[in-house]
Design a protein around this motif. Structure first.
Motif, short mmCIF file in Angstrom:
data_model
loop_
_atom_site.label_atom_id
_atom_site.label_comp_id
_atom_site.label_asym_id
_atom_site.label_seq_id
_atom_site.Cartn_x
_atom_site.Cartn_y
_atom_site.Cartn_z
N ILE A 117 -39.93 1.36 -113.47
CA ILE A 117 -41.28 0.85 -113.20
C ILE A 117 -41.83 0.14 -114.44
N PHE A 118 -41.69 0.78 -115.58
CA PHE A 118 -42.15 0.23 -116.85
C PHE A 118 -41.46 -1.12 -117.12
N SER A 119 -40.15 -1.18 -116.87
CA SER A 119 -39.38 -2.41 -117.12
C SER A 119 -39.82 -3.54 -116.19
N ILE A 120 -40.05 -3.23 -114.92
CA ILE A 120 -40.51 -4.27 -113.98
C ILE A 120 -41.87 -4.81 -114.42
N VAL A 121 -42.75 -3.92 -114.84
CA VAL A 121 -44.07 -4.35 -115.32
C VAL A 121 -43.91 -5.23 -116.56
N PHE A 122 -43.05 -4.81 -117.49
CA PHE A 122 -42.84 -5.61 -118.71
C PHE A 122 -42.21 -6.96 -118.39
N LEU A 123 -41.27 -6.98 -117.43
CA LEU A 123 -40.66 -8.25 -117.03
C LEU A 123 -41.71 -9.20 -116.46
N ALA A 124 -42.60 -8.65 -115.64
CA ALA A 124 -43.67 -9.48 -115.07
C ALA A 124 -44.61 -9.97 -116.16
N LEU A 125 -44.98 -9.08 -117.09
CA LEU A 125 -45.86 -9.49 -118.20
C LEU A 125 -45.20 -10.58 -119.03
N TYR A 126 -43.91 -10.45 -119.26
CA TYR A 126 -43.20 -11.47 -120.03
C TYR A 126 -43.26 -12.81 -119.31
N GLU A 127 -42.90 -12.79 -118.05
CA GLU A 127 -42.82 -14.04 -117.28
C GLU A 127 -44.19 -14.70 -117.14
N GLY A 137 -43.51 -12.57 -126.91
CA GLY A 137 -42.41 -12.75 -125.98
C GLY A 137 -41.12 -12.17 -126.53
N ASN A 138 -40.88 -12.39 -127.82
CA ASN A 138 -39.68 -11.85 -128.46
C ASN A 138 -39.68 -10.33 -128.44
N ILE A 139 -40.83 -9.74 -128.72
CA ILE A 139 -40.95 -8.27 -128.70
C ILE A 139 -40.68 -7.75 -127.30
N THR A 140 -41.24 -8.41 -126.30
CA THR A 140 -41.05 -7.98 -124.91
C THR A 140 -39.59 -8.03 -124.51
N VAL A 141 -38.91 -9.14 -124.81
CA VAL A 141 -37.49 -9.28 -124.46
C VAL A 141 -36.65 -8.25 -125.21
N ALA A 142 -36.93 -8.06 -126.49
CA ALA A 142 -36.17 -7.09 -127.29
C ALA A 142 -36.35 -5.68 -126.73
N PHE A 143 -37.58 -5.35 -126.34
CA PHE A 143 -37.85 -4.02 -125.79
C PHE A 143 -37.13 -3.82 -124.46
N ILE A 144 -37.27 -4.76 -123.54
CA ILE A 144 -36.66 -4.63 -122.22
C ILE A 144 -35.13 -4.56 -122.33
N SER A 145 -34.56 -5.35 -123.20
CA SER A 145 -33.11 -5.36 -123.36
C SER A 145 -32.61 -4.07 -123.99
N SER A 146 -33.27 -3.60 -125.03
CA SER A 146 -32.77 -2.44 -125.77
C SER A 146 -33.03 -1.12 -125.05
N ILE A 147 -34.03 -1.05 -124.19
CA ILE A 147 -34.32 0.19 -123.47
C ILE A 147 -33.16 0.57 -122.54
N ALA A 148 -32.26 -0.36 -122.30
CA ALA A 148 -31.10 -0.08 -121.44
C ALA A 148 -30.26 1.06 -122.00
N PHE A 149 -30.12 1.15 -123.32
CA PHE A 149 -29.37 2.27 -123.91
C PHE A 149 -30.03 3.60 -123.55
N THR A 150 -31.35 3.66 -123.70
CA THR A 150 -32.10 4.88 -123.38
C THR A 150 -32.02 5.19 -121.89
N PHE A 151 -32.03 4.15 -121.07
CA PHE A 151 -31.92 4.33 -119.62
C PHE A 151 -30.60 5.03 -119.28
N GLY A 152 -29.52 4.61 -119.91
CA GLY A 152 -28.23 5.26 -119.69
C GLY A 152 -28.25 6.72 -120.12
N GLY A 153 -28.85 6.98 -121.27
CA GLY A 153 -28.97 8.37 -121.73
C GLY A 153 -29.86 9.19 -120.81
N ALA A 154 -30.95 8.59 -120.35
CA ALA A 154 -31.86 9.28 -119.44
C ALA A 154 -31.17 9.63 -118.13
#
Length: 174
Positions: A117-127, A137-154
């Motif tokens: 949910i957080f990622s979809i909201v951030f993707l929409a905010l970015y776009e 924009g750079n911070i948003t892309v970096a956050f959305i991309s890097s959270i994938a590692f945590t998503f796998g751990g979660a």
């Protein structure tokens, strides 16, 4: 003629998810899960990888729906500039992709659903907003991309184990 038109729309939708870009996010989630202690055949991790496919694909189609005027110049062969699909059709497809990813995440755990949910909201905010503001924009892309590692751990019940990779990924992408 009707079948040909249908096939070109389906082909355009498939091409719009940019299959060449989705594997990187999927691999990032998988690595995050393995670092967090998952087995190579973990079902929750497999579901998280699948969710990542749908959310990443949705982010590509969302981009196409909003950047079609820019794409007329920079990417004239994409479905909307070519007149195969409309922005509205692409947004409907985006909604479907995001919804599938969200529904699958519910079968993993609450943390994963929250991240989706957080990622979809951030993707929409970015776009819609932060893309226009350089560093935001750079911070948003970096956050959305890097959270994938945590998503796998979660997905495997250990989100903090992948946090160092998330932080490193954020800094590299930023």
């Amino acid at each position: 003629l009707m079948i040909s038109n249908y096939n070109s729309k389906v082909t355009a939708l498939i091409l719009s998810i940019r299959l060449e870009t989705t594997p990187l996010g999927m691999l990032t989630v998988y690595i995050g899960g393995l670092i967090a202690g998952a087995s190579f055949t973990s079902m929750p991790l497999f579901l998280a990888v699948l969710v990542t496919f749908f959310i990443t694909a949705g982010s590509m189609t969302f981009n196409d729906a909003y950047d079609w005027k820019i794409d007329k110049v920079n990417h004239p062969n994409r479905p909307i500039p070519k007149g195969i699909l409309t922005p509205k059709q692409m947004l409907i497809f985006t909604f479907i992709l995001f919804s599938i990813g969200l529904v699958i995440s519910i079968f993993i755990n609450n943390i994963c659903t929250g991240i989706v949910i957080f990622s979809i909201v951030f993707l929409a905010l970015y776009e819609l907003y932060t893309k226009k503001y350089g560093i935001m924009g750079n911070i948003t892309v970096a956050f959305i991309s890097s959270i994938a590692f945590t998503f796998g751990g979660a997905a495997v019940g250990n989100p903090l184990a992948s946090l160092p990779l998330t932080l490193l990924g954020f800094l590299i992408i930023f």
